[in-house]
Motif scaffolding. Structure first.
Motif, PDB file in Angstrom:
ATOM      1  N   SER A 125       1.017  -1.203  -0.058  1.00  0.00           N
ATOM      2  CA  SER A 125      -0.056   0.035  -0.094  1.00  0.00           C
ATOM      3  C   SER A 125       0.853   1.189  -0.019  1.00  0.00           C
ATOM      4  CB  SER A 125      -1.044  -0.065   1.220  1.00  0.00           C
ATOM      5  OG  SER A 125      -1.756  -0.967   1.133  1.00  0.00           O
ATOM      6  N   ILE A 126       1.861   1.206   0.713  1.00  0.00           N
ATOM      7  CA  ILE A 126       2.725   2.290   0.684  1.00  0.00           C
ATOM      8  C   ILE A 126       3.334   2.853  -0.718  1.00  0.00           C
ATOM      9  CG2 ILE A 126       5.138   3.124   1.786  1.00  0.00           C
ATOM     10  CD1 ILE A 126       4.556   1.629   4.267  1.00  0.00           C
ATOM     11  N   ILE A 127       3.780   1.437  -1.450  1.00  0.00           N
ATOM     12  CA  ILE A 127       4.364   1.658  -2.672  1.00  0.00           C
ATOM     13  C   ILE A 127       3.626   2.391  -3.445  1.00  0.00           C
ATOM     14  CG2 ILE A 127       5.395   0.485  -4.633  1.00  0.00           C
ATOM     15  CD1 ILE A 127       6.517  -1.586  -2.660  1.00  0.00           C
ATOM     16  N   VAL A 128       2.175   1.685  -3.587  1.00  0.00           N
ATOM     17  CA  VAL A 128       1.252   2.120  -4.489  1.00  0.00           C
ATOM     18  C   VAL A 128       1.068   3.715  -4.207  1.00  0.00           C
ATOM     19  CG1 VAL A 128      -1.124   2.144  -5.308  1.00  0.00           C
ATOM     20  CG2 VAL A 128       0.224  -0.017  -4.909  1.00  0.00           C
ATOM     21  N   GLN A 129       0.932   4.140  -2.920  1.00  0.00           N
ATOM     22  CA  GLN A 129       0.556   5.687  -2.607  1.00  0.00           C
ATOM     23  C   GLN A 129       1.571   6.179  -3.026  1.00  0.00           C
ATOM     24  OE1 GLN A 129      -1.079   6.443   1.082  1.00  0.00           O
ATOM     25  NE2 GLN A 129      -2.684   5.126   1.178  1.00  0.00           N
TER      26      GLN A 129
ATOM     27  N   PRO B 285       2.440   9.960 -13.149  1.00  0.00           N
ATOM     28  CA  PRO B 285       0.943  10.608 -13.694  1.00  0.00           C
ATOM     29  C   PRO B 285       0.070   9.495 -13.855  1.00  0.00           C
ATOM     30  CG  PRO B 285       2.950  11.713 -14.965  1.00  0.00           C
ATOM     31  CD  PRO B 285       3.600  10.295 -13.775  1.00  0.00           C
ATOM     32  N   HIS B 286       0.390   8.441 -14.531  1.00  0.00           N
ATOM     33  CA  HIS B 286      -0.564   7.341 -14.782  1.00  0.00           C
ATOM     34  C   HIS B 286      -1.474   7.070 -13.574  1.00  0.00           C
ATOM     35  CE1 HIS B 286      -2.550   3.730 -16.311  1.00  0.00           C
ATOM     36  NE2 HIS B 286      -2.071   3.012 -15.335  1.00  0.00           N
ATOM     37  N   PHE B 287      -0.829   6.844 -12.380  1.00  0.00           N
ATOM     38  CA  PHE B 287      -1.413   6.558 -11.204  1.00  0.00           C
ATOM     39  C   PHE B 287      -2.023   7.706 -10.369  1.00  0.00           C
ATOM     40  CE2 PHE B 287       1.940   3.141 -11.525  1.00  0.00           C
ATOM     41  CZ  PHE B 287       1.354   2.062 -10.893  1.00  0.00           C
ATOM     42  N   GLN B 288      -1.639   8.929 -10.959  1.00  0.00           N
ATOM     43  CA  GLN B 288      -2.518  10.213 -10.471  1.00  0.00           C
ATOM     44  C   GLN B 288      -3.750   9.916 -11.041  1.00  0.00           C
ATOM     45  OE1 GLN B 288       0.120  13.419 -11.143  1.00  0.00           O
ATOM     46  NE2 GLN B 288       1.405  12.928  -9.430  1.00  0.00           N
TER      47      GLN B 288
ATOM     48  N   GLN C 103      -6.540  -3.690  -7.149  1.00  0.00           N
ATOM     49  CA  GLN C 103      -5.660  -4.627  -7.805  1.00  0.00           C
ATOM     50  C   GLN C 103      -4.331  -4.778  -7.670  1.00  0.00           C
ATOM     51  OE1 GLN C 103      -8.055  -4.845 -11.474  1.00  0.00           O
ATOM     52  NE2 GLN C 103     -10.038  -5.623 -10.684  1.00  0.00           N
ATOM     53  N   MET C 104      -4.034  -3.677  -8.020  1.00  0.00           N
ATOM     54  CA  MET C 104      -2.535  -3.649  -8.081  1.00  0.00           C
ATOM     55  C   MET C 104      -1.562  -3.835  -6.738  1.00  0.00           C
ATOM     56  SD  MET C 104      -1.900   0.033 -10.594  1.00  0.00           S
ATOM     57  CE  MET C 104      -2.658  -0.054 -12.498  1.00  0.00           C
ATOM     58  N   THR C 105      -2.499  -3.116  -5.798  1.00  0.00           N
ATOM     59  CA  THR C 105      -1.954  -3.429  -4.377  1.00  0.00           C
ATOM     60  C   THR C 105      -1.876  -4.928  -3.998  1.00  0.00           C
ATOM     61  OG1 THR C 105      -2.737  -1.166  -3.924  1.00  0.00           O
ATOM     62  CG2 THR C 105      -2.148  -2.621  -1.922  1.00  0.00           C
ATOM     63  N   ARG C 106      -2.977  -5.565  -4.338  1.00  0.00           N
ATOM     64  CA  ARG C 106      -3.104  -7.078  -4.073  1.00  0.00           C
ATOM     65  C   ARG C 106      -2.056  -7.830  -4.934  1.00  0.00           C
ATOM     66  NH1 ARG C 106      -8.850  -5.657  -4.768  1.00  0.00           N
ATOM     67  NH2 ARG C 106      -9.947  -5.911  -2.968  1.00  0.00           N
ATOM     68  N   PHE C 107      -1.918  -7.614  -6.158  1.00  0.00           N
ATOM     69  CA  PHE C 107      -0.611  -8.024  -6.891  1.00  0.00           C
ATOM     70  C   PHE C 107       0.666  -7.780  -6.237  1.00  0.00           C
ATOM     71  CE2 PHE C 107       2.082  -8.050 -10.474  1.00  0.00           C
ATOM     72  CZ  PHE C 107       1.934  -9.497 -10.759  1.00  0.00           C
ATOM     73  N   LEU C 108       0.763  -6.531  -5.808  1.00  0.00           N
ATOM     74  CA  LEU C 108       1.939  -6.221  -5.336  1.00  0.00           C
ATOM     75  C   LEU C 108       2.418  -6.835  -4.146  1.00  0.00           C
ATOM     76  CD1 LEU C 108       4.782  -4.612  -5.768  1.00  0.00           C
ATOM     77  CD2 LEU C 108       3.361  -2.718  -4.816  1.00  0.00           C
ATOM     78  N   THR C 109       1.217  -6.948  -3.219  1.00  0.00           N
ATOM     79  CA  THR C 109       1.322  -7.699  -1.887  1.00  0.00           C
ATOM     80  C   THR C 109       1.795  -9.192  -2.095  1.00  0.00           C
ATOM     81  OG1 THR C 109      -0.536  -6.464  -1.066  1.00  0.00           O
ATOM     82  CG2 THR C 109      -0.028  -8.550  -0.002  1.00  0.00           C
ATOM     83  N   VAL C 110       1.559  -9.935  -3.169  1.00  0.00           N
ATOM     84  CA  VAL C 110       1.813 -11.287  -3.396  1.00  0.00           C
ATOM     85  C   VAL C 110       3.486 -11.264  -3.548  1.00  0.00           C
ATOM     86  CG1 VAL C 110       1.829 -13.269  -4.886  1.00  0.00           C
ATOM     87  CG2 VAL C 110      -0.531 -11.980  -4.351  1.00  0.00           C
TER      88      VAL C 110
ATOM     89  N   GLN D 103       6.898   1.833  10.312  1.00  0.00           N
ATOM     90  CA  GLN D 103       7.303   0.672  10.799  1.00  0.00           C
ATOM     91  C   GLN D 103       7.483  -0.650   9.814  1.00  0.00           C
ATOM     92  OE1 GLN D 103       7.650   0.061  14.609  1.00  0.00           O
ATOM     93  NE2 GLN D 103       9.180  -1.238  13.519  1.00  0.00           N
ATOM     94  N   SER D 104       6.697  -0.743   8.705  1.00  0.00           N
ATOM     95  CA  SER D 104       6.848  -1.678   7.754  1.00  0.00           C
ATOM     96  C   SER D 104       7.980  -1.312   6.950  1.00  0.00           C
ATOM     97  CB  SER D 104       5.651  -1.527   6.816  1.00  0.00           C
ATOM     98  OG  SER D 104       4.249  -1.571   7.459  1.00  0.00           O
ATOM     99  N   LEU D 105       8.512  -0.442   6.664  1.00  0.00           N
ATOM    100  CA  LEU D 105       9.693  -0.316   5.918  1.00  0.00           C
ATOM    101  C   LEU D 105      10.828  -0.457   6.881  1.00  0.00           C
ATOM    102  CD1 LEU D 105       9.054   3.090   3.871  1.00  0.00           C
ATOM    103  CD2 LEU D 105       9.045   0.936   3.114  1.00  0.00           C
ATOM    104  N   MET D 106      10.712  -0.313   8.110  1.00  0.00           N
ATOM    105  CA  MET D 106      11.802  -0.625   9.161  1.00  0.00           C
ATOM    106  C   MET D 106      11.971  -2.189   9.254  1.00  0.00           C
ATOM    107  SD  MET D 106      13.221   2.252   9.909  1.00  0.00           S
ATOM    108  CE  MET D 106      14.346   1.835  11.079  1.00  0.00           C
ATOM    109  N   PHE D 107      10.977  -2.926   8.932  1.00  0.00           N
ATOM    110  CA  PHE D 107      11.258  -4.378   8.902  1.00  0.00           C
ATOM    111  C   PHE D 107      11.925  -4.935   7.900  1.00  0.00           C
ATOM    112  CE2 PHE D 107       6.774  -4.618  11.259  1.00  0.00           C
ATOM    113  CZ  PHE D 107       7.374  -4.682  12.255  1.00  0.00           C
ATOM    114  N   ILE D 108      12.149  -4.079   6.713  1.00  0.00           N
ATOM    115  CA  ILE D 108      12.700  -4.613   5.327  1.00  0.00           C
ATOM    116  C   ILE D 108      14.347  -4.872   5.578  1.00  0.00           C
ATOM    117  CG2 ILE D 108      12.970  -4.294   3.249  1.00  0.00           C
ATOM    118  CD1 ILE D 108      10.281  -3.025   2.962  1.00  0.00           C
ATOM    119  N   PRO D 109      14.932  -3.871   6.034  1.00  0.00           N
ATOM    120  CA  PRO D 109      16.477  -3.922   6.053  1.00  0.00           C
ATOM    121  C   PRO D 109      16.943  -5.126   7.030  1.00  0.00           C
ATOM    122  CG  PRO D 109      15.595  -1.703   6.363  1.00  0.00           C
ATOM    123  CD  PRO D 109      14.570  -2.377   6.526  1.00  0.00           C
ATOM    124  N   ALA D 110      16.105  -5.381   8.190  1.00  0.00           N
ATOM    125  CA  ALA D 110      16.556  -6.056   9.171  1.00  0.00           C
ATOM    126  C   ALA D 110      16.569  -7.448   8.555  1.00  0.00           C
ATOM    127  CB  ALA D 110      15.946  -6.006  10.535  1.00  0.00           C
TER     128      ALA D 110
END
Length: 440
Positions: A83-87, A94-97, A112-119, A271-278
């Motif tokens: 969701s962060i990435i999509v927002q 511009p396309h997403f705007q 739909q894009m968020t769900r696909f990216l979640t996978v 917090q979601s982004l802070m999980f990724i590096p570790a």
């Protein structure tokens, strides 16, 4: 007490609200049950239960599912990351705007894009989760490493998609705010054990210290509630209109701009982004010294590097989420359409600029206070508070709990007011916040 009991009776006398509460409890029960279902091929008795550092914080959000190596081991976190990435894309591309401005059809495409990216995010994070947290002796020899990693990736991805579905169902058929509700129930499930453990560690000699901790925690909670409910009211005057023999308008109302318009989302996003590096660095710690350093540094929430990065992300996301959730141009346009104006400010562009300046001025101190509360557990840990209890002393856990509880109370309050029952709050704060919003 009598008023509280009467209010509870009123809540359950409204059929729609009663059904939604029952549905919410059932969905949350399913989520908690799934946190105890261990991944296929894992011997639960041989799990090390690594709940230190960043893994401990993640385990708190997931209600123990992380350390249990359950099918909900990653929970809803990959969905939040997607969701962060999509927002971010809706701001930069511009396309997403354009999709964001296309109304319901655009929103469906973005979902739909968020769900696909979640996978995709879950598949990537599941590799780091399996290799970094599950010891080799806990894996059934029948599987083998390659087969176990592949099957776990599929299972964890399915678990995350199911959690996402539960969150959407809570929003649709429950009280609402489903994604945050799943995170909150995971946090609350760990709270009683943390309090008991802290009390036991203090013994009788440290009883006074434990009571002092609870008192300080009470005032921290009150501060968070004040931050969540604080508003800056902008006066709006409506011009009088004579239609027939009646006079309309001519009254003064207010635009309530919240000090923390972004709510709990900046904390969740950061917090979601802070999980990724570790998680990623831990998976490659044996191959690279740099990865080992990153994993140890960002895997410890009490380190100054973690706290500084976390603070910056919270401030950035607070301004970002406020910018996409509160549109000064739209507010100014709605006021102009309804013959409203701010005293001393010309309608149109000057009104929009004025509102934007007010939002910036109140968002800055709100963002710093939000960040201060978020890193408070790292500070109290240095003062001797146990790590498990410190996670609830402030920080993300407390902010999420307070924010979700207030949102839930507001939802219930709206149902009571629609049915002409007395509200939950005697002061009527929830009611005021809703009535003063200007809509087109």
């Amino acid at each position: 007490m009598k008023k509280f009991i009467t209010t509870l009776k009123n809540i359950f006398s409204i059929e729609d609200l009663r059904v939604r509460i029952i549905n919410t409890l059932l969905f949350l029960g399913i989520f908690r049950l799934g946190s105890y279902i261990v991944l296929p091929g894992v011997d639960a008795n041989k799990l090390e239960g690594n709940t230190s550092g960043i893994f401990g914080l993640l385990d708190t959000f997931l209600g123990g599912a992380f350390s249990n190596a359950s099918v909900f081991g990653l929970g809803i976190m990959p969905y939040i990351t997607a969701s962060i990435i999509v927002q971010l894309l809706t701001v930069a591309v511009p396309h997403f705007q354009k999709l964001q401005k296309d109304g319901e059809s655009g929103r469906k495409k973005l979902n739909q894009m968020t769900r696909f990216l979640t996978v995709l995010v879950t598949l990537g994070q599941s590799v780091g989760y399996v290799t970094a947290t599950i010891p080799a002796d806990a894996i059934d020899p029948y599987f083998g490493k390659t087969l176990f990693v592949a099957s776990s990736m599929i299972t964890l991805t399915a678990g995350t998609i199911f959690c996402m579905w539960l969150g959407e169902k809570i929003t649709e058929k429950g009280i609402g705010n489903g994604i945050s509700m799943l995170i909150m129930i995971g946090i609350i499930s760990r709270l009683p054990g943390a309090i008991i453990k802290e009390a036991a560690s203090r013994n009788m000699d440290g009883a006074l210290v434990f009571v002092l901790e609870l008192v300080v925690l009470f005032f921290v909670v009150m501060g968070v509630v004040m931050l969540t409910q604080a508003t800056r009211r902008i006066p709006v005057q409506y011009a009088k209109q004579v239609i027939g023999n009646k006079v309309y308008g001519g009254q003064r109302q207010f635009i309530p701009l919240k000090v923390n318009s972004a709510g709990v989302m900046p904390i969740v996003f950061a917090q979601s982004l802070m999980f990724i590096p570790a998680i990623v660095a831990t998976a490659f710690r044996e191959e690279s010294e740099v990865a080992g350093y990153i994993g140890s540094t960002f895997g410890d929430p009490s380190s100054w590097q973690y706290s500084l990065t976390f603070t910056v992300l919270i401030i950035v996301f607070t301004f970002f989420y406020t910018a996409i959730s509160v549109n000064p141009n739209q507010i100014a346009e709605d006021m102009k359409r309804n013959n409203g104006f701010i005293p001393g400010i010309k309608p149109g562009e000057q009104t929009s600029d004025y509102i934007a300046n007010v939002i910036d001025r109140i968002t800055l101190p709100g963002a710093f206070f939000l960040a201060a509360v978020a890193i408070l557990p790292a500070l109290v840990t240095q003062l001797g508070v146990s790590r498990d209890f410190a996670q609830f002393f402030g920080g993300t856990s407390l902010l999420i709990m307070v924010g979700v509880v207030l949102d839930t109370l507001q939802q219930i309050e709206s149902y009571l007011l629609m049915k002409h029952y007395e509200g939950l709050m005697e002061s009527g704060q929830f009611k005021d916040n809703d009535q003063n919003v200007i809509v087109a």
